[in-house]
Scaffold this motif. Structure first.
Motif, PDB file in Angstrom:
ATOM      1  N   GLU A   1      -4.171   4.047   4.542  1.00 40.32           N
ATOM      2  CA  GLU A   1      -5.495   4.668   4.706  1.00 40.32           C
ATOM      3  C   GLU A   1      -5.994   4.486   6.146  1.00 40.32           C
ATOM      4  O   GLU A   1      -6.483   5.422   6.767  1.00 40.32           O
ATOM      5  CB  GLU A   1      -6.518   4.017   3.764  1.00 40.32           C
TER       6      GLU A   1
ATOM      7  N   LEU B   1      -4.023   0.092   1.793  1.00 40.22           N
ATOM      8  CA  LEU B   1      -5.037  -0.101   2.829  1.00 40.22           C
ATOM      9  C   LEU B   1      -4.478   0.257   4.206  1.00 40.22           C
ATOM     10  O   LEU B   1      -5.129   0.941   5.003  1.00 40.22           O
ATOM     11  CB  LEU B   1      -5.509  -1.562   2.805  1.00 40.22           C
TER      12      LEU B   1
ATOM     13  N   ASN C   1      -0.965  -5.071   1.938  1.00 43.93           N
ATOM     14  CA  ASN C   1      -1.652  -4.027   1.172  1.00 43.93           C
ATOM     15  C   ASN C   1      -1.318  -2.663   1.798  1.00 43.93           C
ATOM     16  O   ASN C   1      -2.019  -2.185   2.684  1.00 43.93           O
ATOM     17  CB  ASN C   1      -3.161  -4.288   1.183  1.00 43.93           C
TER      18      ASN C   1
HETATM   19  C1  LIG Z   1      -5.855  -2.813  -1.065  1.00 47.23           C
HETATM   20  O1  LIG Z   1      -6.752  -2.011  -0.370  1.00 47.23           O
HETATM   21  C2  LIG Z   1      -7.412  -1.054  -1.178  1.00 47.23           C
HETATM   22  C3  LIG Z   1      -8.178  -0.098  -0.276  1.00 47.23           C
HETATM   23  O2  LIG Z   1      -9.097  -0.782   0.544  1.00 47.23           O
HETATM   24  C4  LIG Z   1      -8.309  -1.805  -2.146  1.00 47.23           C
HETATM   25  O3  LIG Z   1      -9.000  -0.876  -2.977  1.00 47.23           O
HETATM   26  C5  LIG Z   1      -7.440  -2.708  -3.020  1.00 47.23           C
HETATM   27  O4  LIG Z   1      -8.254  -3.497  -3.845  1.00 47.23           O
HETATM   28  C6  LIG Z   1      -6.575  -3.614  -2.140  1.00 47.23           C
HETATM   29  N1  LIG Z   1      -5.600  -4.273  -2.990  1.00 47.23           N
HETATM   30  C7  LIG Z   1      -5.425  -5.590  -2.986  1.00 47.23           C
HETATM   31  C8  LIG Z   1      -4.348  -6.104  -3.876  1.00 47.23           C
HETATM   32  O5  LIG Z   1      -6.095  -6.332  -2.287  1.00 47.23           O
END
Ligand SMILES: *[C@@H]1O[C@H](CO)[C@@H](O)[C@H](O)[C@H]1NC(C)=O
Ligand SMILES: *[C@@H]1O[C@H](CO)[C@@H](O)[C@H](O)[C@H]1NC(C)=O
Ligand SMILES: *[C@@H]1O[C@H](CO)[C@@H](O)[C@H](O)[C@H]1NC(C)=O
Length: 211
Positions: A148, A145, A142
């Motif tokens: 961030e 994430l 991710n």
């Molecule tokens: C990746 O992380 C973001 C931020 O925390 C989150 O909003 C998103 O759902 C995540 N994506 C996946 C595919 O898990």
């Protein structure tokens, strides 16, 4: 996340040199056609083995503050990397040179002028203080994430560095580049080991020029 970064400096730099590489290579299943390349890597490491053994016995967390030792480690890493050369075909040797080159880039940034700031601010301790929970393996891909979390982490560290007089802006920038390169390389390496995808194993130093 990034709990592992507490020991990151020791890891990046020592994995770029110390016995880990030798152990890794010796325990690695040698794929068909990789025997020659594997032997070449070991031959390049071999002349440095007395130093590597000495390092393994004496390396502690506080060694990151020993600039003389760390510069010697960097020199050895560079020598090994140059000896191995480029145009590698096999995953194990690719990972070794990637670690050496990433460690070399990070180390050159830390153990240059920025070291004044690094030692006075006690950067490894700040890193520890800025650390939050560990990363779940499912979050490894991710990138949103990870980006961030990286931003928050580096922002926290920068806030502490600004308070230290010897951390002039140029030095903070160098440490910032080192940190980004270290984190990116770490993830590239882990993804490589996880999915055997060598695509990420190219240290792109230019990426960090404009930070
Ligand atoms: C990746 O992380 C973001 C931020 O925390 C989150 O909003 C998103 O759902 C995540 N994506 C996946 C595919 O898990
Ligand atoms: C690295 O290589 C150079 C040139 O071959 C050599 O002079 C130097 O002693 C080597 N340094 C270390 C630490 O092995
Ligand atoms: C880390 O946090 C502890 C506890 O809050 C504090 O005493 C220490 O000074 C901090 N270290 C650095 C280098 O900021």
């Amino acid at each position: 996340m990034f709990k592992f970064l507490t020991l990151l400096l020791v890891l990046v730099i020592s994995s770029a040199s110390a016995g880990r590489i030798v152990d890794y290579l010796l325990n690695m299943p040698i794929k068909n056609g990789c025997f020659e390349e594997h032997r070449k890597v070991l031959e390049c490491v071999e002349p440095h083995e007395p130093f590597i053994n000495l390092l393994e016995l004496n390396l502690q967390q506080s060694s990151v503050y020993n600039i003389g030792l760390m510069r010697k480690v960097l020199q050895v890493s560079k020598n090994v990397s140059e000896c191995i050369g480029e145009d590698l075909q096999c995953d194990s040797s690719k990972l070794v040179t990637f670690a050496l080159n990433a460690g070399g880039y990070v180390g050159d940034k830390i153990y240059g002028d920025a070291f004044h700031c690094f030692i006075n601010a006690q950067v490894p301790e700040i890193m520890e203080n800025c650390t939050t929970d560990d990363l779940d393996p499912s979050e490894l891909y991710n990138t949103t994430l990870i980006d961030e979390t990286k931003d928050k982490y580096f922002e926290c560290i920068a806030q502490q560095l600004y308070k230290v007089p010897s951390c002039k802006i140029g030095r903070i920038v160098d440490l910032y580049k080192a940190g980004h390169a270290a984190v990116d390389s770490y993830f590239d390496g882990v993804r490589f080991i996880d999915r055997a995808d060598p695509a990420g194993l190219n240290l792109d130093e230019l990426k960090y020029c404009d930070i």
